[in-house]
Design an enzyme around this catalytic site. Structure first.
Site, short mmCIF file in Angstrom:
data_model
loop_
_atom_site.label_atom_id
_atom_site.label_comp_id
_atom_site.label_asym_id
_atom_site.label_seq_id
_atom_site.Cartn_x
_atom_site.Cartn_y
_atom_site.Cartn_z
N GLY A 190 48.77 42.76 9.46
CA GLY A 190 47.77 43.78 9.16
C GLY A 190 46.91 43.50 7.94
O GLY A 190 46.29 44.40 7.38
N THR A 209 49.58 36.49 11.08
CA THR A 209 50.56 37.27 11.84
C THR A 209 49.90 38.53 12.42
O THR A 209 48.69 38.73 12.30
CB THR A 209 51.78 37.58 10.97
OG1 THR A 209 51.37 38.32 9.85
CG2 THR A 209 52.46 36.29 10.51
N HIS A 210 50.71 39.38 13.03
CA HIS A 210 50.19 40.44 13.89
C HIS A 210 49.12 41.29 13.20
O HIS A 210 49.25 41.68 12.06
CB HIS A 210 51.33 41.33 14.38
CG HIS A 210 51.99 42.10 13.26
ND1 HIS A 210 51.57 43.34 12.88
CD2 HIS A 210 53.00 41.77 12.44
CE1 HIS A 210 52.31 43.77 11.88
NE2 HIS A 210 53.18 42.84 11.58
N ASP A 211 48.04 41.51 13.95
CA ASP A 211 46.97 42.44 13.57
C ASP A 211 46.13 41.99 12.36
O ASP A 211 45.38 42.80 11.82
CB ASP A 211 47.54 43.85 13.31
CG ASP A 211 48.34 44.35 14.50
OD1 ASP A 211 47.79 44.34 15.62
OD2 ASP A 211 49.53 44.70 14.33
#
Ligand SMILES: CC(C)(COP(=O)(O)OP(=O)(O)OC[C@H]1O[C@@H](n2cnc3c(N)ncnc32)[C@H](O)[C@@H]1OP(=O)(O)O)[C@@H](O)C(=O)NCCC(=O)NCCS
Length: 221
Positions: free
Chosen positions: A161, A141-143
């Site tokens: 993250g 998922t994001h980052d």
């Protein structure tokens, strides 16, 4: 069609051959020459319809071909890094192979030599390094940042993250809470729920994940 050699004729190498067929079915791209493997008993064999041509040194000689290194297991997850160091090929000799059913967002990046198997999702601004092995049904998922030579086994899910250090191995079905770090060359056991940072070179497992033992010492040798 670009010539392609798959280093390793074991499970991961065979899965990658099937991935190449899937890419070619969608759009003819690769001339799959065959597998290379340093086990002489496999030379001349045909696995799943793909020939085992010879030893891995052939990858250096066939400089017209692109290469992927598809070896490694939970028992020896440093073998891919050792093979790449031994071959000494420039990064542009390596292919990046992504299954057509994977969903890779525009803002995500995948490095040379990395393999992404079927149904994997990279949602937004995911960075995957070089020679990373991503098995089927992984959700990034994001980052998220996945370091060079890391392995994500099937069904791994990373919240946003998360950083997976170089050479780490995240076992099948593991879950990692947002913004945590899996240290370099560490191993997270299958089915684990990681709720704290995992330091480098350690094996953690369980729900929640806890220290099991130091990681094997031969990872970098
Ligand atoms: C974590 C792992 C490396 C441990 O293997 P090991 O060093 O041989 O350890 P053992 O099986 O002897 O287990 C040691 C302890 O950890 C526990 N343990 C092992 N794996 C565990 C896991 N995945 N979750 C929870 N506990 C686990 C065992 O119950 C045992 O606990 P105890 O000492 O209280 O009895 C291994 O079980 C694992 O999960 N490997 C990843 C497998 C995988 O993802 N394969 C995908 C291939 S594509």
């Amino acid at each position: 069609m670009t010539p392609l050699l798959i280093i390793g004729a074991g499970g991961f190498g065979r899965e990658t051959a099937q991935l190449v067929h899937a890419i070619n079915d969608a759009e003819p791209t690769w001339e799959l020459l065959g597998h290379l493997d340093d086990d002489p008993r496999k030379h001349g064999a045909v696995v799943d319809g793909v020939p085992v041509l010879g030893g891995t040194a052939e990858a250096v000689r066939r400089d017209d071909a692109r290469v992927v290194v598809c070896i490694g297991s939970p028992r020896d997850y440093g073998s891919r890094a050792r093979m790449v160091a031994r071959l000494g090929l420039p990064p542009d000799r390596y292919a990046t192979l992504v299954h057509p059913s994977a969903s890779v967002s525009r803002t995500s990046r995948i490095g040379p030599g990395s393999i992404v198997l079927a149904q994997t999702v990279l949602t937004a601004a995911v960075t995957v390094g070089a020679h990373v092995a991503i098995m089927p049904h992984v959700t990034l998922t994001h980052d998220d940042v996945v370091g060079d030579f890391a392995t994500l086994a099937s069904g791994v899910r990373l919240a946003g993250g998360v950083r997976v250090g170089p050479g780490a191995y995240v076992g099948a079905g593991a879950l990692v809470r947002e913004t945590l770090t899996i240290g370099s060359h560490s191993l997270v056991g299958m089915g684990s729920v990681v709720i704290r940072d995992v330091p480098p070179e350690q094996v953690w497992a369980g729900v929640p994940a806890r220290f099991i033992r130091p990681a094997p010492v031969h990872l970098e040798s």
